[in-house]
Scaffold this motif. Structure first.
Motif, PDB file in Angstrom:
ATOM      1  N   LYS A   8      30.312  70.844 112.312  1.00  0.00           N
ATOM      2  CA  LYS A   8      29.060  70.933 111.271  1.00  0.00           C
ATOM      3  C   LYS A   8      28.788  70.323 109.583  1.00  0.00           C
ATOM      4  O   LYS A   8      28.072  69.928 109.148  1.00  0.00           O
ATOM      5  N   ALA A   9      30.127  70.751 109.505  1.00  0.00           N
ATOM      6  CA  ALA A   9      30.190  70.557 107.950  1.00  0.00           C
ATOM      7  C   ALA A   9      30.209  69.433 107.640  1.00  0.00           C
ATOM      8  O   ALA A   9      30.275  68.039 106.962  1.00  0.00           O
ATOM      9  N   LEU A  10      31.315  68.044 108.651  1.00  0.00           N
ATOM     10  CA  LEU A  10      31.278  66.892 108.840  1.00  0.00           C
ATOM     11  C   LEU A  10      30.276  66.042 109.318  1.00  0.00           C
ATOM     12  O   LEU A  10      30.608  64.829 109.867  1.00  0.00           O
ATOM     13  N   GLU A  11      29.012  66.482 110.038  1.00  0.00           N
ATOM     14  CA  GLU A  11      28.063  66.210 110.322  1.00  0.00           C
ATOM     15  C   GLU A  11      28.229  66.008 111.795  1.00  0.00           C
ATOM     16  O   GLU A  11      27.538  64.124 112.318  1.00  0.00           O
ATOM     17  N   CYS A  12      29.442  66.059 112.425  1.00  0.00           N
ATOM     18  CA  CYS A  12      29.885  65.472 114.001  1.00  0.00           C
ATOM     19  C   CYS A  12      28.384  66.518 115.035  1.00  0.00           C
ATOM     20  O   CYS A  12      28.283  66.795 114.730  1.00  0.00           O
ATOM     21  N   GLU A  13      29.453  65.564 116.110  1.00  0.00           N
ATOM     22  CA  GLU A  13      27.247  64.955 117.453  1.00  0.00           C
ATOM     23  C   GLU A  13      28.838  65.133 118.332  1.00  0.00           C
ATOM     24  O   GLU A  13      29.577  64.356 117.802  1.00  0.00           O
ATOM     25  N   GLY A  14      28.480  65.373 119.764  1.00  0.00           N
ATOM     26  CA  GLY A  14      29.030  65.016 120.960  1.00  0.00           C
ATOM     27  C   GLY A  14      30.394  65.749 121.073  1.00  0.00           C
ATOM     28  O   GLY A  14      30.771  66.613 121.856  1.00  0.00           O
TER      29      GLY A  14
END
Length: 366
Positions: A292-298
């Motif tokens: 979440k801190a590094l704006e990941c998705e998927g």
């Protein structure tokens, strides 16, 4: 009328991880459910040209990781940004390809997982599997990722960042005093241990710097962490979840490119890792926090070191992890209850869900 989703798999690329990408693509093609999906293969050669490939012979030497190659075709692809029904055309005949419902990009490394490909697919208005442009770029740059992870309260190894113009002023003795011996030299924007070297002497330092700067304009000098090498897979968009962790047991000096993708006996993979319940809980929670801190998705694979006192040190986050026969990302989900084909289903659904949410955003002022 077919109700199958039309999935484009993009693989290969101009990066040093080209051959790894070919292996990953093969495993995805082998695992994807033909009853649910019609697959279009889009191979990128080492010059950056896109090829429309036939599934029956898109690879050469496909069973040999050392010799595997893209079988180039005579049909090439061009992108048409802004179109809704003709985003991809056959550049050889200027004929539109069948519209794709979603793209599964499995181009590892530079121009594949650094946000470049993701940005192009967003411009073309095609849903794609994996992290968005920002998260991809952040995770690819080890220097920037470390800064954000530290700000989020996550432990990372001590390191020194060096730009190309600064390398001549470096002093080996000063570096040794700051981060100790041995230490690692890493290109800031490469994955799969490409260009990574372990340094014990000044001569190894000089050679390692030369090697690393052939792959990037920015290099990290990073302290050696004495600890167990643990990995955790994360899956999801708004509410990501983590798999059981696994452990890498390298049989050589460190977990090198050769060990990861070429030599199947170069490392032992223990999945799940032999850990206490509280340790598993800590790893899973930290992996999701970092995601979440590094704006990941998927999807992403989060790599840790666990020191003898139980302290976790986050090594890196890989937003397009390998899908080869010996890759940990799918293995860890398999032991966590999600088989390979179902994992592909979930990744595709996450991509389409995000795209539909993005489509609800306003793009003009009333």
């Amino acid at each position: 009328m077919s109700t199958k989703r039309r999935v484009g798999i993009i693989f290969g690329g101009k990066s040093a991880e080209h051959e790894v990408s070919l292996q990953s693509a093969k495993n995805i093609v082998d695992a994807i459910d033909p009853e649910k999906y019609n697959v279009t293969l889009l191979g990128i050669d080492k010059d950056g040209k896109w090829h429309i490939n036939d599934q029956s012979h898109y690879l050469l030497n496909e069973e040999n990781p050392k010799l595997i190659q893209l079988n180039k075709s005579n049909e090439h692809v061009a992108i048409v940004p802004g179109e809704t029904n003709q985003q991809l055309i056959n550049a050889s005949g200027e004929v539109s390809l069948e519209q794709l419902d979603v793209i599964f990009p499995i181009v590892h490394g530079t121009l594949g997982e650094d946000g470049s490909l993701q940005g192009m697919l967003r411009l073309a208005n095609i849903p794609y599997v994996g992290t968005n442009v920002l998260g991809s770029a952040l995770c690819m740059d080890k220097d920037i990722a470390k800064r954000l992870l530290k700000d989020a309260g996550i432990n990372v190894a001590k390191s020194i960042t060096v730009k190309r113009r600064e390398k001549e002023a470096l002093n080996f003795q000063n570096i040794k005093e700051k981060i100790g011996l041995p230490f690692f030299i890493k290109p800031a924007n490469q994955g799969s241990s490409v260009g990574v070297s372990k340094v014990n002497t000044e001569q190894e330092f000089k050679q390692g710097m030369e090697d690393a700067f052939t792959y990037d304009h920015k290099v990290l000098l990073e302290e050696n962490i004495d600890g167990r090498e643990l990995e955790c897979s994360v899956l999801g968009n708004d509410d990501p979840v983590a798999s059981l962790p696994g452990e890498i047991l390298p049989q050589g000096d460190f977990y090198s490119y050769e060990t990861k993708y070429i030599d199947e006996s170069g490392a032992l993979l223990e999945a799940p890792a032999n850990l206490a319940d509280d340790e598993i809980k800590n790893i899973k929670e930290t992996a999701v926090h970092a995601f979440k801190a590094l704006e990941c998705e998927g999807m992403a694979r989060v790599d840790f070191f666990m020191q003898k006192d139980g302290t976790l040190v986050l090594n890196e986050i890989n937003t397009l992890p390998g899908f080869t026969k010996i890759s940990m990302y799918p293995k860890l989900w398999e032991i966590s209850g999600i088989p390979y084909s179902e994992l592909i289903d979930r990744l595709i659904e996450l991509a389409i869900d995000r795209h539909e949410q993005d489509a609800q955003l306003k793009s003009s002022i009333d």
